[in-house]
Scaffold this active site. Sequence first.
Site, PDB file in Angstrom:
ATOM      1  N   GLY A   3       4.044   4.741   3.426  1.00  0.00           N
ATOM      2  CA  GLY A   3       4.912   3.759   4.094  1.00  0.00           C
ATOM      3  C   GLY A   3       5.016   3.934   5.599  1.00  0.00           C
ATOM      4  CB  SER A   4       3.053   5.710   8.208  1.00  0.00           C
ATOM      5  OG  SER A   4       1.778   5.151   8.122  1.00  0.00           O
ATOM      6  CG  LEU A  44      -6.873  -8.566  -6.114  1.00  0.00           C
ATOM      7  CD1 LEU A  44      -7.375  -8.040  -4.779  1.00  0.00           C
ATOM      8  CD2 LEU A  44      -8.031  -8.676  -7.095  1.00  0.00           C
ATOM      9  CB  ILE A  45      -1.616 -10.674  -3.972  1.00  0.00           C
ATOM     10  CG1 ILE A  45      -1.077  -9.580  -3.045  1.00  0.00           C
ATOM     11  CG2 ILE A  45      -0.588 -11.790  -4.150  1.00  0.00           C
ATOM     12  CD1 ILE A  45       0.219  -8.924  -3.467  1.00  0.00           C
ATOM     13  CG  HIS A  76      -8.763  -3.280   4.743  1.00  0.00           C
ATOM     14  ND1 HIS A  76      -8.570  -2.785   3.467  1.00  0.00           N
ATOM     15  CD2 HIS A  76     -10.033  -2.976   5.074  1.00  0.00           C
ATOM     16  CE1 HIS A  76      -9.696  -2.218   3.055  1.00  0.00           C
ATOM     17  NE2 HIS A  76     -10.601  -2.321   4.009  1.00  0.00           N
TER      18      HIS A  76
HETATM   19  C1  GAR Z   1      -2.989   2.095   5.591  1.00  0.00           C
HETATM   20  O1  GAR Z   1      -4.021   2.766   6.274  1.00  0.00           O
HETATM   21  C2  GAR Z   1      -3.426   0.702   5.194  1.00  0.00           C
HETATM   22  O2  GAR Z   1      -4.283   0.108   6.120  1.00  0.00           O
HETATM   23  C3  GAR Z   1      -4.149   0.978   3.903  1.00  0.00           C
HETATM   24  O3  GAR Z   1      -3.344   1.936   3.259  1.00  0.00           O
HETATM   25  C4  GAR Z   1      -2.730   2.769   4.243  1.00  0.00           C
HETATM   26  C5  GAR Z   1      -1.256   2.870   3.931  1.00  0.00           C
HETATM   27  O4  GAR Z   1      -0.649   3.817   4.775  1.00  0.00           O
HETATM   28  N1  GAR Z   1      -4.296  -0.215   3.126  1.00  0.00           N
HETATM   29  C6  GAR Z   1      -5.387  -0.493   2.395  1.00  0.00           C
HETATM   30  O5  GAR Z   1      -6.338   0.267   2.291  1.00  0.00           O
HETATM   31  C7  GAR Z   1      -5.345  -1.843   1.726  1.00  0.00           C
HETATM   32  N2  GAR Z   1      -6.633  -2.207   1.211  1.00  0.00           N
HETATM   33  P1  GAR Z   1       0.941   3.874   4.886  1.00  0.00           P
HETATM   34  O6  GAR Z   1       1.493   3.913   3.454  1.00  0.00           O
HETATM   35  O7  GAR Z   1       1.218   5.146   5.618  1.00  0.00           O
HETATM   36  O8  GAR Z   1       1.400   2.644   5.623  1.00  0.00           O
END
Ligand code: GAR
Length: 197
Positions: A12-13, A92-93, A109
């Site tokens: 969740g950053s 996937l939504i 992404h």
């Molecule tokens: C992020 O790097 C985001 O771009 C990726 O997951 C990570 C979540 O980090 N999303 C995907 O790969 C979607 N296909 P976070 O939980 O620290 O925000």
Amino acid sequence: MTKIAVFASGSGSNFQALAEAIQTEGVPAEISILISDQPDAYAITRAEHLGIPVFVFRTKEYSSKAEFEGLIVEKLREAGVDIIFLAGYMRLIGETLLTAFAGKIVNIHPSLLPAFPGKDAIGQAFNAGVKVTGVTVHLVDEGMDTGPIIDQESVRIDEEDTRDTLQKKIQQIEHQLYPKVMKQLVSAAAKREEVKK
Ligand code: GAR
């Protein structure tokens, strides 16, 4: 005031970066709800610290995607959500959410789409030996990381980079790019509201 929902499955950053930008930059928006499919996600702890309501669900308790997405749509309607930001939501939504929030679901992404869609985009780019990768923010459609691109930022992969240092560089860019796009979308929504008045 634009009402936002964030969907997260992990740390969740990016969720935190959006919440902090709203707080510190006086964006006329609020994150009304965090939706998570992972009861242990650190994003939920962050939401608790930020005082943001959470809806957590376990997919195995539902017989279909349509069923759990139907419940999510109910929660989003109750919270009056205008726009959804996926922030590491690893599902996937489906049609139920896409129809209810057509053109209003945004994803981040960690690659320059259409390169390296799907899981572990950072590892995919690192292993492919490309010298430039990056971050994409796009609208969500029924495909996997295929919707119209809103914005992108590139990141160089240097000789001394490891997968971990690359991930850090990508996340730094994400934490700037996602709030930037959020502010643009919130201000566009506010302008549409003005026209309606
Ligand atoms: C992020 O790097 C985001 O771009 C990726 O997951 C990570 C979540 O980090 N999303 C995907 O790969 C979607 N296909 P976070 O939980 O620290 O925000």
